[in-house]
Enzyme design. Structure first.
Site, mmCIF file in Angstrom:
data_model
loop_
_atom_site.group_PDB
_atom_site.id
_atom_site.type_symbol
_atom_site.label_atom_id
_atom_site.label_comp_id
_atom_site.label_asym_id
_atom_site.label_seq_id
_atom_site.Cartn_x
_atom_site.Cartn_y
_atom_site.Cartn_z
ATOM 1 N N MET A 30 0.848 -1.196 0.000
ATOM 2 C CA MET A 30 0.000 0.000 0.000
ATOM 3 C C MET A 30 0.885 1.249 0.000
ATOM 4 O O MET A 30 0.423 2.351 0.281
ATOM 5 C CB MET A 30 -0.928 -0.001 1.209
ATOM 6 N N HIS A 34 8.934 1.279 3.450
ATOM 7 C CA HIS A 34 9.974 1.287 4.489
ATOM 8 C C HIS A 34 10.866 0.070 4.254
ATOM 9 O O HIS A 34 10.632 -0.709 3.318
ATOM 10 C CB HIS A 34 9.338 1.292 5.887
ATOM 11 N N HIS A 37 9.258 -3.326 3.482
ATOM 12 C CA HIS A 37 8.861 -3.528 2.081
ATOM 13 C C HIS A 37 10.098 -3.815 1.221
ATOM 14 O O HIS A 37 10.063 -4.682 0.350
ATOM 15 C CB HIS A 37 8.188 -2.264 1.533
ATOM 16 N N SER A 186 4.051 1.192 7.928
ATOM 17 C CA SER A 186 3.775 2.544 7.433
ATOM 18 C C SER A 186 3.034 3.329 8.503
ATOM 19 O O SER A 186 3.150 4.558 8.588
ATOM 20 C CB SER A 186 2.927 2.478 6.164
HETATM 21 P P1 AMP Z 1 1.461 -2.945 3.487
HETATM 22 O O1 AMP Z 1 2.001 -1.890 2.589
HETATM 23 O O2 AMP Z 1 1.512 -2.610 4.926
HETATM 24 O O3 AMP Z 1 0.133 -3.479 3.022
HETATM 25 O O4 AMP Z 1 2.456 -4.177 3.337
HETATM 26 C C1 AMP Z 1 2.797 -4.715 2.097
HETATM 27 C C2 AMP Z 1 3.566 -5.989 2.323
HETATM 28 O O5 AMP Z 1 4.720 -5.722 3.095
HETATM 29 C C3 AMP Z 1 2.763 -7.050 3.084
HETATM 30 O O6 AMP Z 1 3.058 -8.333 2.558
HETATM 31 C C4 AMP Z 1 3.281 -6.910 4.490
HETATM 32 O O7 AMP Z 1 3.180 -8.095 5.254
HETATM 33 C C5 AMP Z 1 4.735 -6.575 4.222
HETATM 34 N N1 AMP Z 1 5.332 -5.898 5.374
HETATM 35 C C6 AMP Z 1 4.890 -4.761 5.975
HETATM 36 N N2 AMP Z 1 5.669 -4.475 7.034
HETATM 37 C C7 AMP Z 1 6.609 -5.444 7.094
HETATM 38 C C8 AMP Z 1 7.709 -5.712 7.978
HETATM 39 N N3 AMP Z 1 7.980 -4.939 9.014
HETATM 40 N N4 AMP Z 1 8.462 -6.801 7.733
HETATM 41 C C9 AMP Z 1 8.187 -7.623 6.685
HETATM 42 N N5 AMP Z 1 7.177 -7.422 5.831
HETATM 43 C C10 AMP Z 1 6.399 -6.349 6.030
#
Ligand code: AMP
Length: 278
Positions: A30, A34, A37, A186
């Site tokens: 999304m 960071h 990602h 995020s």
């Molecule tokens: P998001 O943008 O939060 O929807 O996350 C996108 C992808 O990044 C998803 O598969 C999350 O599980 C992964 N993700 C987010 N934060 C972390 C983290 N701290 N460590 C590993 N993967 C992450």
């Protein structure tokens, strides 16, 4: 790095890539990227010839009282970070591109979507599964990379891919943490200094459970973690539970390597999640 916002154009291009024998990996996000990602992108680069990064704040996975409209967006910075990681294709559709008028399909994965975040966020995993299936179709990816920080989400995607015979391999990537243990997210951007300090109690107490599980009962440790977290300023526990990862049921007994302790805690208005497999 090539940028696409039209699903049709990306799909057409990816079919061409595949006809040239390239193995594709997709990293759905999304945005507001960071290091967590970026660790997924790095893994994708190792596993495939070409990497597609999708950035889409998916409205259908947010509840009416959740943070969809204020979710942090920083596309320009994300493009730079993606370029640094040598991402091949970035997909940034609008909500209208993804959900055109008269859109009426959704994917529901029953058992695995229940409990934990599925209980606190009704409809969330239906929204997640539907967008992820669409992203798989649009990208034609051979590999999908997901973070284990969202452990239940990972289980949902794996189950969907198995149940629907999707020709894609799902890979889970370990949780990436700040030096002090806070799981990267995020949403950490929302935290004030005091809230960020309180937020450290999440990972600290998960680690405490993993350390003390050999000598203490799981139920007492969950209670202890709850008390410790609540001692911190601005915290409100949504859930802290132990799950058997095979049966996907709440468990009271610890089984080495099969027990997931997962939690969701509001720190101020920010809902943070974390987990540990013990
Ligand atoms: P998001 O943008 O939060 O929807 O996350 C996108 C992808 O990044 C998803 O598969 C999350 O599980 C992964 N993700 C987010 N934060 C972390 C983290 N701290 N460590 C590993 N993967 C992450």
């Amino acid at each position: 790095m090539e940028r696409f916002s039209s699903p049709q154009s990306l799909q057409k291009r990816m079919l061409l890539e595949k006809s040239e024998g390239h193995r594709l990996a997709i990293v759905p996000t999304m945005g507001c990227l960071h290091e967590g990602h970026l660790s997924l992108i790095k893994l994708a680069k190792k596993k495939a010839d070409k990497v597609i990064l999708s950035i889409f704040v998916n409205p259908s996975q947010f509840g009416p009282k959740e943070d969809y409209s204020r979710y942090p967006r920083q596309l320009k910075k994300d493009f730079q970070l993606a370029r640094n990681e040598k991402v091949d294709f970035v997909f940034t559709p609008t909500a209208d591109d993804i959900y055109p008028k008269n859109f009426q399909t959704s994917v529901k994965i029953s058992q695995i979507s229940q409990g934990l975040c599925g209980e606190s966020r009704p409809g969330h995993f239906e929204g997640v599964a539907t967008i992820v299936l669409k992203l798989f179709q649009i990208s034609q990816a051979d590999i999908g990379i997901f973070g284990l920080k969202d452990f239940q989400q990972f289980q949902v995607i794996q189950t969907m891919s198995r149940d629907l015979n999707l020709p894609i391999k799902i890979i889970g990537a370990p949780i990436h943490r700040e030096k002090d243990g806070l799981a990267m997210s995020s949403r950490n951007l929302y935290l004030s200094d005091t809230e960020r300090q309180s937020a450290l109690s999440l990972s600290k107490n998960l680690k405490m459970i993993r350390k003390e599980i050999k000598s203490q009962k799981l139920s007492s440790l969950l209670q202890k973690a709850k008390r410790n977290i609540l001692k911190e300023a601005h915290t409100k526990i949504d859930y802290i539970q132990a799950y058997d990862i095979k049966s996907w049921k709440v468990t009271k007994t610890y089984q080495k390597g099969k027990t997931l302790v997962a939690l969701a805690v509001f720190v101020g208005k920010t809902r943070l999640i974390d987990n540990i497999l013990i």
